[in-house]
Design a protein around this motif. Structure first.
Motif, PDB file in Angstrom:
ATOM      1  N   ASN A 262       0.804  -1.224   0.000  1.00  0.00           N
ATOM      2  CA  ASN A 262       0.000   0.000   0.000  1.00  0.00           C
ATOM      3  C   ASN A 262       0.837   1.274   0.000  1.00  0.00           C
ATOM      4  O   ASN A 262       0.280   2.386   0.036  1.00  0.00           O
ATOM      5  CB  ASN A 262      -0.927   0.000   1.217  1.00  0.00           C
ATOM      6  N   ASN A 263       2.146   1.127  -0.011  1.00  0.00           N
ATOM      7  CA  ASN A 263       3.037   2.284   0.000  1.00  0.00           C
ATOM      8  C   ASN A 263       3.147   2.854  -1.410  1.00  0.00           C
ATOM      9  O   ASN A 263       3.622   2.192  -2.333  1.00  0.00           O
ATOM     10  CB  ASN A 263       4.410   1.872   0.524  1.00  0.00           C
ATOM     11  N   LYS A 264       2.735   4.121  -1.576  1.00  0.00           N
ATOM     12  CA  LYS A 264       2.735   4.759  -2.900  1.00  0.00           C
ATOM     13  C   LYS A 264       4.133   5.118  -3.373  1.00  0.00           C
ATOM     14  O   LYS A 264       4.324   5.487  -4.547  1.00  0.00           O
ATOM     15  CB  LYS A 264       1.895   6.042  -2.851  1.00  0.00           C
ATOM     16  N   ASN A 265       5.119   5.026  -2.477  1.00  0.00           N
ATOM     17  CA  ASN A 265       6.488   5.379  -2.887  1.00  0.00           C
ATOM     18  C   ASN A 265       7.112   4.329  -3.798  1.00  0.00           C
ATOM     19  O   ASN A 265       8.163   4.571  -4.405  1.00  0.00           O
ATOM     20  CB  ASN A 265       7.368   5.570  -1.653  1.00  0.00           C
ATOM     21  N   PHE A 266       6.507   3.118  -3.839  1.00  0.00           N
ATOM     22  CA  PHE A 266       7.035   2.057  -4.696  1.00  0.00           C
ATOM     23  C   PHE A 266       6.305   2.056  -6.025  1.00  0.00           C
ATOM     24  O   PHE A 266       5.153   2.517  -6.133  1.00  0.00           O
ATOM     25  CB  PHE A 266       6.873   0.695  -4.021  1.00  0.00           C
ATOM     26  N   SER A 267       6.991   1.524  -7.012  1.00  0.00           N
ATOM     27  CA  SER A 267       6.395   1.463  -8.356  1.00  0.00           C
ATOM     28  C   SER A 267       5.282   0.412  -8.369  1.00  0.00           C
ATOM     29  O   SER A 267       5.153  -0.416  -7.449  1.00  0.00           O
ATOM     30  CB  SER A 267       7.460   1.102  -9.389  1.00  0.00           C
ATOM     31  N   GLU A 268       4.481   0.443  -9.424  1.00  0.00           N
ATOM     32  CA  GLU A 268       3.388  -0.514  -9.559  1.00  0.00           C
ATOM     33  C   GLU A 268       3.908  -1.943  -9.597  1.00  0.00           C
ATOM     34  O   GLU A 268       3.311  -2.851  -9.023  1.00  0.00           O
ATOM     35  CB  GLU A 268       2.594  -0.194 -10.830  1.00  0.00           C
ATOM     36  N   GLU A 269       5.023  -2.144 -10.285  1.00  0.00           N
ATOM     37  CA  GLU A 269       5.590  -3.498 -10.389  1.00  0.00           C
ATOM     38  C   GLU A 269       6.059  -3.994  -9.028  1.00  0.00           C
ATOM     39  O   GLU A 269       5.845  -5.160  -8.667  1.00  0.00           O
ATOM     40  CB  GLU A 269       6.756  -3.470 -11.379  1.00  0.00           C
ATOM     41  N   GLU A 270       6.683  -3.121  -8.264  1.00  0.00           N
ATOM     42  CA  GLU A 270       7.158  -3.500  -6.937  1.00  0.00           C
ATOM     43  C   GLU A 270       5.976  -3.813  -6.000  1.00  0.00           C
ATOM     44  O   GLU A 270       6.022  -4.751  -5.203  1.00  0.00           O
ATOM     45  CB  GLU A 270       8.022  -2.386  -6.352  1.00  0.00           C
ATOM     46  N   ARG A 271       4.926  -3.011  -6.123  1.00  0.00           N
ATOM     47  CA  ARG A 271       3.756  -3.241  -5.280  1.00  0.00           C
ATOM     48  C   ARG A 271       3.087  -4.572  -5.622  1.00  0.00           C
ATOM     49  O   ARG A 271       2.549  -5.258  -4.743  1.00  0.00           O
ATOM     50  CB  ARG A 271       2.774  -2.084  -5.419  1.00  0.00           C
ATOM     51  N   LYS A 272       3.107  -4.971  -6.917  1.00  0.00           N
ATOM     52  CA  LYS A 272       2.578  -6.289  -7.314  1.00  0.00           C
ATOM     53  C   LYS A 272       3.387  -7.413  -6.685  1.00  0.00           C
ATOM     54  O   LYS A 272       2.853  -8.432  -6.253  1.00  0.00           O
ATOM     55  CB  LYS A 272       2.579  -6.427  -8.828  1.00  0.00           C
ATOM     56  N   GLN A 273       4.693  -7.225  -6.621  1.00  0.00           N
ATOM     57  CA  GLN A 273       5.545  -8.246  -6.009  1.00  0.00           C
ATOM     58  C   GLN A 273       5.252  -8.365  -4.504  1.00  0.00           C
ATOM     59  O   GLN A 273       5.206  -9.471  -3.944  1.00  0.00           O
ATOM     60  CB  GLN A 273       7.018  -7.888  -6.230  1.00  0.00           C
ATOM     61  N   PHE A 274       5.033  -7.211  -3.839  1.00  0.00           N
ATOM     62  CA  PHE A 274       4.664  -7.251  -2.422  1.00  0.00           C
ATOM     63  C   PHE A 274       3.315  -7.952  -2.241  1.00  0.00           C
ATOM     64  O   PHE A 274       3.078  -8.671  -1.256  1.00  0.00           O
ATOM     65  CB  PHE A 274       4.607  -5.834  -1.847  1.00  0.00           C
ATOM     66  N   SER A 275       2.403  -7.743  -3.220  1.00  0.00           N
ATOM     67  CA  SER A 275       1.090  -8.402  -3.151  1.00  0.00           C
ATOM     68  C   SER A 275       1.227  -9.914  -3.282  1.00  0.00           C
ATOM     69  O   SER A 275       0.533 -10.672  -2.579  1.00  0.00           O
ATOM     70  CB  SER A 275       0.182  -7.866  -4.261  1.00  0.00           C
ATOM     71  N   ILE A 276       2.142 -10.328  -4.172  1.00  0.00           N
ATOM     72  CA  ILE A 276       2.375 -11.778  -4.330  1.00  0.00           C
ATOM     73  C   ILE A 276       2.922 -12.370  -3.033  1.00  0.00           C
ATOM     74  O   ILE A 276       2.518 -13.455  -2.594  1.00  0.00           O
ATOM     75  CB  ILE A 276       3.336 -12.029  -5.501  1.00  0.00           C
TER      76      ILE A 276
END
Length: 451
Positions: A262-276
């Protein structure tokens, strides 16, 4: 007590039947022996016929050829004594047979033997006709009985038969009691073995080998039981320990990955990896929970909150929850409930039933990534409520299907793992049954539950 009487009565009746059979058999043998022994006394071979065939012609005696053959073939020798005891005719007379006899000599051999030759006598018109056989060919015994004794003989015979029958019944009764006492020890040993108690039977007689085999079997079963308990305890402790140790780091992983997602400082791709990372951590948490639940169900450590509930109402709630959470239109879910199931109430743990049905629906979605149609049909048959859950997906593999239907062991090496195994356990602890099968266009899981 009824068991004792049945065993004793059966032995008594068997002994009585055997006694009667033996008496009849002995009677038949006696009659057969008497008939066989008297076959040489038939009129054709009787001494009277032979004596009549000895005719006097002048001073000579002539014997017919038939009578002569009978003496030679059936007997050994013959002679005719005059009234003064002289031998006036003979045939094949042995050398050690005298040629003259006194009245006392005649009286003696007429009852017994003549120089060890068994003889028969018959009154001839010219004297006494004597027919002799070879030595040691005939047994004689002089038997006399009074008239009253012969008259009472049938009564004595009947009394003897009754006494024999009663003795046989008494022996059967005693043997039956002895048999039952030994059998009762064996039965008690088998019952103790079923209850996993140590057994040491000490029996002699016919059941000795059986008792020894039961002792050996009991020892081996107790040994195997200890090994199984040791193995199960080790497995339970290991699962409990791993579950406990993994929860804290897993919770930290899930918390941090959710924050990073949920941190907006990361890119969309990085946030997808955190979601995985978060999703996989949730799967691990669910797997740990499944392991704990299946162990508790297997060893009856899971407390059941038994209460009555309407099964149709619970299924509707589950279907609505899945429909509200569907994010992909490639899955459809339909429910059909018959009128007689609407008010069908069961006593059970509603939370566990919900878990079982969610596992089945989730299993269909998990193993059909390209989508499928899921239908749930509820109907009543006799006292059972039948819940059939179908999908038009890929179905079960043959080995998986066989394991699901025939094995009560936790599955290994199969994609259909703990989820459906937990379903089987939940239905089993509620006294129901479950059946898995493949249809023409997918798979079908049928639950049978009752109230």
């Amino acid at each position: 007590m009824k068991g004792i009487m049945k065993i004793i009565l059966r032995n008594v009746l068997s002994a009585g039947g055997i006694a009667v059979l033996l008496l009849i058999t002995n009677l038949i043998i006696l009659i057969s022996w008497a008939a066989y022994s008297s076959k040489d006394q038939t009129p054709k071979y009787s001494i009277s016929n032979i004596s009549q065939d000895l005719k006097r012609e002048g001073t000579n005696y002539i014997l017919s050829d038939e009578a002569s053959s009978l003496i030679t073939d059936k007997f050994q020798w013959a002679m005719l004594l005059s009234d003064d005891g002289k031998v006036i005719w003979s045939k094949n007379l042995p050398e050690d047979v005298p040629l003259s006899y006194t009245s006392s000599d005649i009286a003696s051999f007429s009852k017994w033997f003549l120089n060890d030759y068994p003889v028969k006598e018959w009154q001839h018109e010219n004297g006494l006709f004597v027919l002799g056989d070879s030595k040691n060919s005939t047994w004689k015994y002089n038997f006399e009985a009074s008239e009253i004794s012969m008259y009472n003989a049938p009564k004595w015979l009947l009394a003897g038969l009754i006494i024999n029958f009663l003795i046989a019944i008494l022996l059967a009764f005693l043997f039956g009691i002895r048999f039952f006492l030994s059998l009762r020890i064996i039965i008690k040993g088998v019952e103790d073995m079923a209850e996993k108690k140590p057994i040491l039977l000490n029996i002699k007689g016919a059941f000795k080998d059986l008792a020894n085999n039961i002792n050996i079997t009991s020892t081996e079963l107790l040994r195997q039981q200890k090994l199984i308990e040791k193995r199960d305890t080790a497995r339970n402790n290991w699962i409990t320990s791993v579950s406990h140790d993994i929860r804290t780091p897993l919770s930290m992983i899930m918390g941090y990955s959710s924050s990073l997602e949920n941190n907006k400082n990361f890119s969309e791709e990085e946030r997808k990896q955190f979601s995985i990372i978060r999703l996989q951590s949730e799967k691990i948490k669910q797997l740990v929970n499944d392991l704990n639940l299946t162990v508790k169900l297997e060893y009856e450590m899971q407390p059941l909150n038994i209460q009555p509930f309407y099964i149709a109402e619970l299924v509707r709630k589950i279907v609505v929850d899945h429909l509200n959470n569907l994010r992909d239109d490639k899955y459809t879910l339909q429910l059909s409930v018959s009128d007689e199931v609407q008010s069908y109430m069961i006593n059970g743990d509603m939370r566990l039933f919900e878990r079982a049905l969610n596992n089945i629906i989730g299993n269909s979605m998990k193993h059909n990534e390209n989508g499928c149609d899921i239908s749930i049909e509820m109907k009543k048959k006799k006292e059972y409520c039948i819940i059939e859950i179908k999908d038009n997906g890929t179905g079960f593999k043959d080995d998986v299907l066989e394991n699901l239907n025939s094995s009560n062991e936790m599955p290994t090496g199969t994609s259909h793992g703990l989820g459906l195994f937990i379903v089987k356990q939940i239905i089993a602890v509620h006294g129901g049954t479950i059946h898995f099968e493949n249809s023409e266009n997918g798979s079908s899981i049928i639950l049978y539950v009752n109230n």
